[in-house]
Design an enzyme around this catalytic site. Structure first.
Site, mmCIF file in Angstrom:
data_model
loop_
_atom_site.group_PDB
_atom_site.id
_atom_site.type_symbol
_atom_site.label_atom_id
_atom_site.label_comp_id
_atom_site.label_asym_id
_atom_site.label_seq_id
_atom_site.Cartn_x
_atom_site.Cartn_y
_atom_site.Cartn_z
ATOM 1 C CB THR A 134 -0.766 -0.223 1.310
ATOM 2 O OG1 THR A 134 -0.313 -0.349 1.900
ATOM 3 C CG2 THR A 134 -2.013 -1.600 0.992
ATOM 4 C CB THR A 160 1.313 5.258 3.972
ATOM 5 O OG1 THR A 160 1.107 6.541 3.105
ATOM 6 C CG2 THR A 160 2.389 5.957 4.216
ATOM 7 C CB CYS A 161 2.327 -0.147 3.711
ATOM 8 S SG CYS A 161 0.920 0.480 5.067
ATOM 9 C CG HIS A 162 5.669 -0.259 -1.814
ATOM 10 N ND1 HIS A 162 6.413 -1.739 -1.089
ATOM 11 C CD2 HIS A 162 6.162 0.445 -2.837
ATOM 12 C CE1 HIS A 162 7.531 -1.626 -2.290
ATOM 13 N NE2 HIS A 162 7.006 -0.014 -3.301
#
Length: 164
Positions: free
Chosen positions: A45, A47-49
């Site tokens: 996703t 922001t996570c990545h």
């Protein structure tokens, strides 16, 4: 939400390695040494990545120099997705990955968040937990979008403050 001084719960998880996934328990992965566990809503996703995982990868040496023995990323994704993410990001072998496919660990830690409004179901709230020998030392949960309280720079500052 789990409190400082609480033991890490023992729930079934899958630990991702170069050879695939191993069935284990959360306390077996998180119970020894100084561990930074960071939780993300979803592998790959945005922001996570782009923001959360890369910060821990870039600061691996600084975290280890601060006494961290293990950096662990967890998400409510299946182990195939988590392995693909670990490989694609270049983090496999540097950061350990836990697949919490049924959100059992998220629930046990009190960090589960209903993201049904975004079509994602139950996920981890973006957070980080410092764990010393299986006992929670500190919990950092984001109160809004983005990576601030649970990112690698914040964890490094918390570790430095604890040494002072």
């Amino acid at each position: 939400m789990i409190d400082r001084g609480s033991p890490v719960p023992s729930v079934r998880v899958k630990l991702i390695g170069a050879d695939g996934a191993t069935d284990t328990t959360s306390d077996a992965v998180l119970g020894s040494g100084l561990v930074v566990l960071f939780a993300v809503p979803g592998a790959f996703t945005p922001t996570c990545h782009v923001n959360h995982l890369p910060g821990f990868l870039a600061n691996e040496a600084k975290l280890k120099a601060a006494g961290v023995s293990r950096i662990v990323c967890v998400s409510v994704n299946d182990h195939h997705v988590m392995k693909a993410w670990a490989e694609t990001s270049g983090a496999l072998g540097h950061i350990d990955f836990i697949a919490d496919g049924n959100a059992e660990l998220a629930e046990a830690l009190g960090l589960a968040k209903d993201m049904s409004g975004f079509g994602m179901g139950k996920r981890f709230a973006r957070s980080a937990v410092l764990i010393r020998d299986g006992i929670v030392d500190a919990v950092f949960v984001e109160d809004g979008p983005g990576v601030n309280a649970s990112g690698a720079p914040a964890i490094l500052m918390a570790l430095e403050a604890a040494r002072s």
